[in-house]
Design a protein around this motif. Structure first.
Motif, mmCIF file in Angstrom:
data_model
loop_
_atom_site.group_PDB
_atom_site.id
_atom_site.type_symbol
_atom_site.label_atom_id
_atom_site.label_comp_id
_atom_site.label_asym_id
_atom_site.label_seq_id
_atom_site.Cartn_x
_atom_site.Cartn_y
_atom_site.Cartn_z
ATOM 1 N N ALA A 1 74.024 61.088 46.479
ATOM 2 C CA ALA A 1 75.142 61.889 46.964
ATOM 3 C C ALA A 1 74.663 62.928 47.968
ATOM 4 O O ALA A 1 75.367 63.258 48.914
ATOM 5 N N ARG B 1 76.861 60.751 52.367
ATOM 6 C CA ARG B 1 78.231 60.995 51.955
ATOM 7 C C ARG B 1 79.099 59.831 52.369
ATOM 8 O O ARG B 1 79.165 59.464 53.541
ATOM 9 N N GLY B 2 79.744 59.222 51.400
ATOM 10 C CA GLY B 2 80.652 58.130 51.682
ATOM 11 C C GLY B 2 82.076 58.627 51.748
ATOM 12 O O GLY B 2 82.335 59.832 51.748
ATOM 13 N N PRO B 3 83.043 57.708 51.789
ATOM 14 C CA PRO B 3 84.450 58.123 51.810
ATOM 15 C C PRO B 3 84.822 58.805 50.500
ATOM 16 O O PRO B 3 84.377 58.390 49.425
ATOM 17 N N PRO B 4 85.639 59.851 50.548
ATOM 18 C CA PRO B 4 85.984 60.593 49.330
ATOM 19 C C PRO B 4 86.944 59.823 48.433
ATOM 20 O O PRO B 4 87.733 58.995 48.890
ATOM 21 N N GLU C 1 81.374 59.844 38.970
ATOM 22 C CA GLU C 1 80.433 60.820 39.523
ATOM 23 C C GLU C 1 79.020 60.255 39.591
ATOM 24 O O GLU C 1 78.274 60.523 40.539
ATOM 25 N N ILE D 1 79.210 58.015 42.846
ATOM 26 C CA ILE D 1 79.500 58.562 44.172
ATOM 27 C C ILE D 1 79.268 60.064 44.285
ATOM 28 O O ILE D 1 79.442 60.643 45.360
ATOM 29 N N ASP E 1 81.131 62.866 46.474
ATOM 30 C CA ASP E 1 82.294 62.249 47.130
ATOM 31 C C ASP E 1 83.516 62.233 46.210
ATOM 32 O O ASP E 1 84.602 61.830 46.631
ATOM 33 N N THR F 1 86.393 64.028 43.790
ATOM 34 C CA THR F 1 87.154 65.205 43.373
ATOM 35 C C THR F 1 87.991 64.818 42.165
ATOM 36 O O THR F 1 88.705 63.820 42.198
ATOM 37 N N ASN G 1 93.164 64.288 52.646
ATOM 38 C CA ASN G 1 91.994 63.969 53.461
ATOM 39 C C ASN G 1 92.213 62.628 54.170
ATOM 40 O O ASN G 1 92.441 61.609 53.512
ATOM 41 N N ASP H 1 90.246 60.624 55.417
ATOM 42 C CA ASP H 1 89.200 59.650 55.111
ATOM 43 C C ASP H 1 89.242 59.161 53.663
ATOM 44 O O ASP H 1 88.358 58.404 53.246
#
Length: 328
Positions: A6, A10-13, A31, A34, A37, A39, A195, A197
């Motif tokens: 991580a 950083r990948g797509p969120p 988690e 990713i 990334d 939330t 977002n 993304d």
């Protein structure tokens, strides 16, 4: 945990909507895959004041789980807990129906102090997660008070009185989320949902009625979900018509809703796809949306990782299909 991955890439969120124990298990798997990334938007309809302290059960379950502090046997609270405070409180004639362990008590005391000083619940939660080395962002659904009320055959009950005090025994007639219509989603929650993304929104296998509906009752969040272009998927909390933990099937029966995956799909009518357990494979054809069949029982850490990977792959598959339809 994949903290190094991580930090270096950083990948797509991804956003997860989450309640307590069952949702936290999947949040941990996400988690681990990713990291930053992710939330996690957590239900606060369970929050209440107890013994003069602000208690946030679902937030704490997610924080303890992702922070490696949770009691794996009980499924809630901190590991290696002691109960001296509760024993002393009982000796004084105090309320002991909602048990606060000695280690857990520190969280409630510090959060209550912070809130009284003007720090928001979001600010406290984010700072605590960072202090515990959690890569994901953990956000309360709102800094405004929303109270889940369980309307039962015995009258209206605050959530914790129903869930903990009465062990979910009363028959549920309906649920109300006091102040939800006036509660505002925080700027952090809305930023995560809006977002451009965003790769996916995943509704964890939490109780749809008690844990996810309070989040959806916040009008800002519901509107943001309606505007999302990324795939929204849900993991059914039912396996063979029963929840792994908690009163989901009981509540569905009392509300006159069949305890099956098709009912979960209808409840989350805004989603793009549903993940169901292999036990319920025969139900897939009855669900009017894309379905992924896999094992949703999360007994081990490996199970959490595997289901998280299935969620991400399913969302990616749905996104690719949508892109193909747009292109044609």
């Amino acid at each position: 945990m994949n903290m190094q991955r991580a930090a270096s890439f950083r990948g797509p969120p991804v956003v997860a909507l989450c309640g307590g124990v069952g949702g936290a298990k999947l949040a941990l798997g996400l988690e681990r895959l990713i990291g930053a990334d992710l939330t996690v938007i957590v239900n606060t309809g369970d929050d209440f004041e107890h013994l003069g302290l602000h208690v946030s059960p679902d937030i704490d379950t997610v924080v303890y789980t992702l922070g490696g502090l949770s009691d794996l046997e009980r499924g809630w609270g901190r590991a290696d807990e002691s109960w001296n405070f509760m024993e002393a409180l009982g000796a004084l004639g105090g309320e002991t129906w909602f048990r606060l362990g000695d280690r857990d008590l520190a969280m409630h005391v510090e959060r209550s102090r912070a809130l009284r000083s003007g720090i928001s619940l979001t600010e406290f939660t984010v700072a605590t997660a960072r202090r515990l080395g959690i890569a994901a962002s953990i956000l309360p659904m709102s800094d405004d008070r929303v109270e889940t009320m369980v309307i039962t055959a015995e009258g209206a009950l605050p959530f914790q009185r129903y869930f903990v005090g009465l062990q979910c025994a009363p028959v549920v007639k309906r649920l109300e989320f006091s102040n939800a219509e006036r509660a505002a989603a925080t700027s952090q929650v809305l930023a995560a949902l809006r977002n451009p993304d965003l790769a996916a929104i995943i509704i964890c296998p939490s109780n749809p009625y008690l844990s996810v509906d309070p989040i959806l009752a916040v009008s800002d969040i519901r509107r943001a979900l309606d505007e999302v272009t990324a795939p929204i998927i849900a993991v059914s909390p039912l396996i063979g018509g029963q929840a792994v933990k908690g009163p989901t099937a009981k509540i569905m029966a009392e509300l006159g809703v069949p305890a099956d995956s098709a009912s979960i799909a209808r409840h989350y009518r805004f989603i793009d796809g549903l993940i169901i357990d292999e036990t319920d494979r025969a139900e897939a054809g009855k669900i009017d949306m894309p379905v992924r069949v896999t094992s949703t029982l999360m007994r081990s850490l490996g199970d959490r990782d595997r289901l998280a990977a299935d969620c991400l792959e399913f969302a990616s598959h749905l996104a690719a299909g949508a892109q193909r339809r747009t292109a044609t």
